[in-house]
Design a protein around this motif. Structure first.
Motif, PDB file in Angstrom:
ATOM      1  N   LEU A  43      56.120 -10.498  -5.062  1.00  0.00           N
ATOM      2  CA  LEU A  43      56.857  -9.688  -5.789  1.00  0.00           C
ATOM      3  C   LEU A  43      56.373 -10.540  -7.456  1.00  0.00           C
ATOM      4  N   SER A  44      57.043 -12.124  -7.607  1.00  0.00           N
ATOM      5  CA  SER A  44      57.051 -12.454  -8.624  1.00  0.00           C
ATOM      6  C   SER A  44      55.348 -12.631  -9.583  1.00  0.00           C
ATOM      7  N   THR A  47      53.414 -10.009  -9.701  1.00  0.00           N
ATOM      8  CA  THR A  47      53.719  -9.126 -11.263  1.00  0.00           C
ATOM      9  C   THR A  47      53.483 -10.136 -12.879  1.00  0.00           C
ATOM     10  N   HIS A  50      49.945  -9.719 -13.065  1.00  0.00           N
ATOM     11  CA  HIS A  50      49.454  -7.907 -13.496  1.00  0.00           C
ATOM     12  C   HIS A  50      49.892  -7.970 -14.795  1.00  0.00           C
ATOM     13  N   ARG A  51      50.893  -8.891 -15.418  1.00  0.00           N
ATOM     14  CA  ARG A  51      51.212  -8.984 -16.579  1.00  0.00           C
ATOM     15  C   ARG A  51      50.298 -10.182 -17.415  1.00  0.00           C
ATOM     16  N   ARG A  93      64.784  -4.943 -15.125  1.00  0.00           N
ATOM     17  CA  ARG A  93      62.878  -5.178 -15.227  1.00  0.00           C
ATOM     18  C   ARG A  93      62.344  -4.490 -13.727  1.00  0.00           C
ATOM     19  N   ILE A  94      62.601  -4.549 -12.755  1.00  0.00           N
ATOM     20  CA  ILE A  94      62.704  -4.164 -11.840  1.00  0.00           C
ATOM     21  C   ILE A  94      62.346  -2.518 -11.880  1.00  0.00           C
ATOM     22  N   LEU A  97      59.164  -1.685 -14.031  1.00  0.00           N
ATOM     23  CA  LEU A  97      57.919  -2.253 -13.212  1.00  0.00           C
ATOM     24  C   LEU A  97      57.820  -0.835 -11.768  1.00  0.00           C
ATOM     25  N   GLU A 100      56.344   1.844 -14.197  1.00  0.00           N
ATOM     26  CA  GLU A 100      55.174   1.231 -14.509  1.00  0.00           C
ATOM     27  C   GLU A 100      54.062   2.313 -13.554  1.00  0.00           C
ATOM     28  N   LEU A 101      54.360   0.497 -12.334  1.00  0.00           N
ATOM     29  CA  LEU A 101      53.879   1.390 -10.775  1.00  0.00           C
ATOM     30  C   LEU A 101      53.613   2.790 -10.272  1.00  0.00           C
ATOM     31  N   ALA A 124      55.679  -1.908  -3.763  1.00  0.00           N
ATOM     32  CA  ALA A 124      55.536  -2.582  -4.832  1.00  0.00           C
ATOM     33  C   ALA A 124      54.276  -3.720  -5.259  1.00  0.00           C
ATOM     34  N   LEU A 128      51.023  -3.371  -6.547  1.00  0.00           N
ATOM     35  CA  LEU A 128      50.328  -4.405  -7.898  1.00  0.00           C
ATOM     36  C   LEU A 128      48.819  -4.830  -7.112  1.00  0.00           C
TER      37      LEU A 128
END
Length: 182
Positions: A43-44, A47, A50-51, A93-94, A97, A100-101, A124, A128
């Motif tokens: 996940l990290s 992410t 993605h950023r 933050r999760i 996210l 956002e998704l 997620a 992503l």
């Protein structure tokens, strides 16, 4: 001047430091030369990729043959990884996210303080990975070595690069920003 242990140096160089340097013929022996190499497809890592999206050149390397790290669903869809989030206890933050998704959440029926992810946490990972260019993801790239090495750019100026090598012989060079030297 900052001093880092080699593992921290590699992490900082790979995820934070960005510079612009043209690829030289000496660098072409590597599979890719990028601004950022993201190590890990959990996940990290996804992410971060993605950023970074269109901000720089990047590649994500994952040692296994699938994305998701510890997040996984069974073939029948049962969530086998992290399943709960607690936005009201600091995990905002999760939650952001997930919004956002476009992934929904719901309250755990027997525990109103717990929030579950609709479709499981692996949803997620799926969302992503759909948004990332697949040619920038390298599965089965087990990082066996991370080393700083010197390379010359087109003008003959020596620059520091971080080289990631896999046990299969593939390698990636990530540029190091000279302003963030050891």
């Amino acid at each position: 001047m900052l001093r880092w242990r080699s593992s921290r140096l590699c992490f900082v160089s790979l995820v934070v430091n960005l510079s612009r340097m043209a690829c030289t013929s000496r660098m072409e022996e590597c599979e890719r030369v990028v601004d950022v190499a993201v190590v890990g497809g959990g996940l990290s890592g996804l992410t971060v990729a993605h950023r970074l999206a269109n901000k720089c050149s990047w590649v994500l390397v994952e040692g296994s043959e699938r994305l998701g790290g510890r997040l996984k669903n069974s073939e029948s869809g049962v969530d086998l990884g992290g399943a709960w989030i607690w936005p009201e206890f600091g995990q905002r933050r999760i939650a952001e996210l997930l919004r956002e998704l476009n992934i929904g959440t719901f309250r755990q029926p027997d525990d109103e303080s717990s929030t579950r992810i609709a479709g499981g946490a692996y949803k997620a990972i799926e969302e992503l990975s759909k948004r990332l260019p697949q040619e920038r993801i390298m599965l089965g790239f087990d990082v066996s070595r991370c080393a700083v090495q010197k390379q010359e750019d087109e003008g003959g100026v020596e620059r520091e690069m971080v080289k990631l090598s896999s046990s299969s012989g593939k390698s990636i060079l990530a540029r190091r920003d000279p302003d963030h030297s050891r």
